[in-house]
Motif scaffolding. Structure first.
Motif, PDB file in Angstrom:
ATOM      1  N   ILE A 178      50.091  47.958  66.224  1.00  0.00           N
ATOM      2  CA  ILE A 178      49.188  47.639  67.385  1.00  0.00           C
ATOM      3  C   ILE A 178      49.578  48.053  68.641  1.00  0.00           C
ATOM      4  O   ILE A 178      50.775  47.699  68.961  1.00  0.00           O
ATOM      5  N   GLU A 179      49.020  48.728  69.175  1.00  0.00           N
ATOM      6  CA  GLU A 179      49.119  49.281  70.483  1.00  0.00           C
ATOM      7  C   GLU A 179      48.127  48.690  71.468  1.00  0.00           C
ATOM      8  O   GLU A 179      47.026  48.867  71.405  1.00  0.00           O
ATOM      9  N   LEU A 180      48.647  47.845  72.739  1.00  0.00           N
ATOM     10  CA  LEU A 180      48.039  47.204  73.608  1.00  0.00           C
ATOM     11  C   LEU A 180      48.238  48.110  75.000  1.00  0.00           C
ATOM     12  O   LEU A 180      49.250  48.033  75.340  1.00  0.00           O
ATOM     13  N   GLY A 181      47.141  48.667  75.382  1.00  0.00           N
ATOM     14  CA  GLY A 181      47.265  49.755  76.728  1.00  0.00           C
ATOM     15  C   GLY A 181      46.401  49.071  77.696  1.00  0.00           C
ATOM     16  O   GLY A 181      45.574  48.353  77.695  1.00  0.00           O
ATOM     17  N   ARG A 182      46.454  50.012  78.819  1.00  0.00           N
ATOM     18  CA  ARG A 182      45.331  49.566  80.009  1.00  0.00           C
ATOM     19  C   ARG A 182      43.903  50.150  79.734  1.00  0.00           C
ATOM     20  O   ARG A 182      43.142  49.758  80.168  1.00  0.00           O
ATOM     21  N   ASP A 183      43.998  51.260  78.888  1.00  0.00           N
ATOM     22  CA  ASP A 183      42.700  51.745  78.645  1.00  0.00           C
ATOM     23  C   ASP A 183      42.114  51.497  77.157  1.00  0.00           C
ATOM     24  O   ASP A 183      40.785  51.469  76.987  1.00  0.00           O
ATOM     25  N   ALA A 184      42.970  51.116  76.231  1.00  0.00           N
ATOM     26  CA  ALA A 184      42.525  50.881  75.043  1.00  0.00           C
ATOM     27  C   ALA A 184      43.529  49.921  74.054  1.00  0.00           C
ATOM     28  O   ALA A 184      44.710  49.795  74.539  1.00  0.00           O
ATOM     29  N   ALA A 185      43.025  49.279  73.182  1.00  0.00           N
ATOM     30  CA  ALA A 185      43.789  48.690  72.052  1.00  0.00           C
ATOM     31  C   ALA A 185      43.347  49.433  70.896  1.00  0.00           C
ATOM     32  O   ALA A 185      42.447  49.743  70.511  1.00  0.00           O
ATOM     33  N   ILE A 213      41.959  52.244  64.597  1.00  0.00           N
ATOM     34  CA  ILE A 213      40.739  51.276  65.047  1.00  0.00           C
ATOM     35  C   ILE A 213      40.976  51.405  66.436  1.00  0.00           C
ATOM     36  O   ILE A 213      41.848  50.583  66.877  1.00  0.00           O
ATOM     37  N   GLU A 214      39.969  52.061  67.359  1.00  0.00           N
ATOM     38  CA  GLU A 214      40.191  52.001  68.774  1.00  0.00           C
ATOM     39  C   GLU A 214      39.138  51.103  69.504  1.00  0.00           C
ATOM     40  O   GLU A 214      38.096  51.267  69.029  1.00  0.00           O
ATOM     41  N   LYS A 215      39.476  50.576  70.298  1.00  0.00           N
ATOM     42  CA  LYS A 215      38.659  49.467  71.033  1.00  0.00           C
ATOM     43  C   LYS A 215      38.723  50.274  72.719  1.00  0.00           C
ATOM     44  O   LYS A 215      40.007  49.890  73.290  1.00  0.00           O
ATOM     45  N   PHE A 241      42.656  42.816  71.580  1.00  0.00           N
ATOM     46  CA  PHE A 241      41.702  42.442  70.518  1.00  0.00           C
ATOM     47  C   PHE A 241      41.507  40.792  70.458  1.00  0.00           C
ATOM     48  O   PHE A 241      42.589  40.033  70.750  1.00  0.00           O
ATOM     49  N   ASP A 242      40.318  40.264  70.389  1.00  0.00           N
ATOM     50  CA  ASP A 242      40.272  38.738  70.502  1.00  0.00           C
ATOM     51  C   ASP A 242      40.525  38.534  68.984  1.00  0.00           C
ATOM     52  O   ASP A 242      40.480  39.292  68.161  1.00  0.00           O
ATOM     53  N   ARG A 243      40.618  37.165  68.736  1.00  0.00           N
ATOM     54  CA  ARG A 243      40.663  36.385  67.485  1.00  0.00           C
ATOM     55  C   ARG A 243      39.601  36.848  66.369  1.00  0.00           C
ATOM     56  O   ARG A 243      40.151  37.454  65.208  1.00  0.00           O
ATOM     57  N   LEU A 244      38.388  36.926  66.659  1.00  0.00           N
ATOM     58  CA  LEU A 244      37.508  37.463  65.732  1.00  0.00           C
ATOM     59  C   LEU A 244      37.366  38.833  65.292  1.00  0.00           C
ATOM     60  O   LEU A 244      37.626  39.234  63.930  1.00  0.00           O
ATOM     61  N   GLU A 245      37.879  39.813  66.361  1.00  0.00           N
ATOM     62  CA  GLU A 245      38.097  40.942  65.977  1.00  0.00           C
ATOM     63  C   GLU A 245      39.377  41.377  65.253  1.00  0.00           C
ATOM     64  O   GLU A 245      39.226  42.116  64.271  1.00  0.00           O
ATOM     65  N   LEU A 246      40.375  40.692  65.512  1.00  0.00           N
ATOM     66  CA  LEU A 246      41.670  40.935  64.790  1.00  0.00           C
ATOM     67  C   LEU A 246      41.666  40.342  63.584  1.00  0.00           C
ATOM     68  O   LEU A 246      42.092  41.066  62.613  1.00  0.00           O
ATOM     69  N   GLY A 278      39.606  43.853  89.145  1.00  0.00           N
ATOM     70  CA  GLY A 278      38.164  44.194  88.446  1.00  0.00           C
ATOM     71  C   GLY A 278      38.654  44.531  86.905  1.00  0.00           C
ATOM     72  O   GLY A 278      37.773  44.198  86.110  1.00  0.00           O
ATOM     73  N   LYS A 279      39.744  45.242  86.883  1.00  0.00           N
ATOM     74  CA  LYS A 279      39.998  45.950  85.581  1.00  0.00           C
ATOM     75  C   LYS A 279      41.136  44.884  85.120  1.00  0.00           C
ATOM     76  O   LYS A 279      42.487  45.094  85.788  1.00  0.00           O
ATOM     77  N   PRO A 280      41.165  44.536  83.531  1.00  0.00           N
ATOM     78  CA  PRO A 280      42.273  44.012  83.388  1.00  0.00           C
ATOM     79  C   PRO A 280      43.603  44.743  83.097  1.00  0.00           C
ATOM     80  O   PRO A 280      43.500  46.130  82.888  1.00  0.00           O
TER      81      PRO A 280
END
Length: 115
Positions: free
Chosen positions: A46-53, A69-71, A20-25, A13-15
């Motif tokens: 850029i840090e891509l993790g389990r809870d945040a990018a 900038i956190e997502k 970030f997708d292309r438009l966001e980046l 259920g959780k990725p």
């Protein structure tokens, strides 16, 4: 014969990683490029993790990031999944839309032009 195993991410259920997708980046890198051209920023990470990018922008590469900038998709229904975090960890802006979170950075680029 052999057994068929499901793809690991198909049933989850959780990725396994937030990104970030292309438009966001594209939007983030557009602001970053203009800040570099203005001489305010010099490096990013850029840090891509389990809870945040996280996209971090630096004045110099040896320092703490000036802005992050956190997502965080888990906060989508609560406070908004986008956050602009300052150098000392204070959340400067939070919202549902990336454009509203990037607005304080856009304002720093505006200059008064005289006729």
């Amino acid at each position: 014969m052999g057994s068929i195993l499901p793809f690991p991410a198909a049933g989850a259920g959780k990725p396994s990683q937030i990104g970030f997708d292309r438009l966001e980046l594209t939007r983030i890198l557009d602001v970053y490029g203009r800040m570099v051209a203005a001489g305010m920023w010099r490096d990013y990470a850029i840090e891509l993790g389990r809870d945040a990018a996280v996209f971090a922008a630096f004045r110099r590469s040896a320092e703490r990031p000036e802005y992050r900038i956190e997502k965080r998709p888990a906060l989508r229904a609560k406070q908004g999944m986008w956050a602009l975090v300052g150098e000392h960890g204070a959340v400067l802006k939070r919202g549902q839309e990336l454009a509203t979170v990037l607005a304080p950075l856009e304002r720093r680029l505006m200059k008064v032009v005289e006729d």
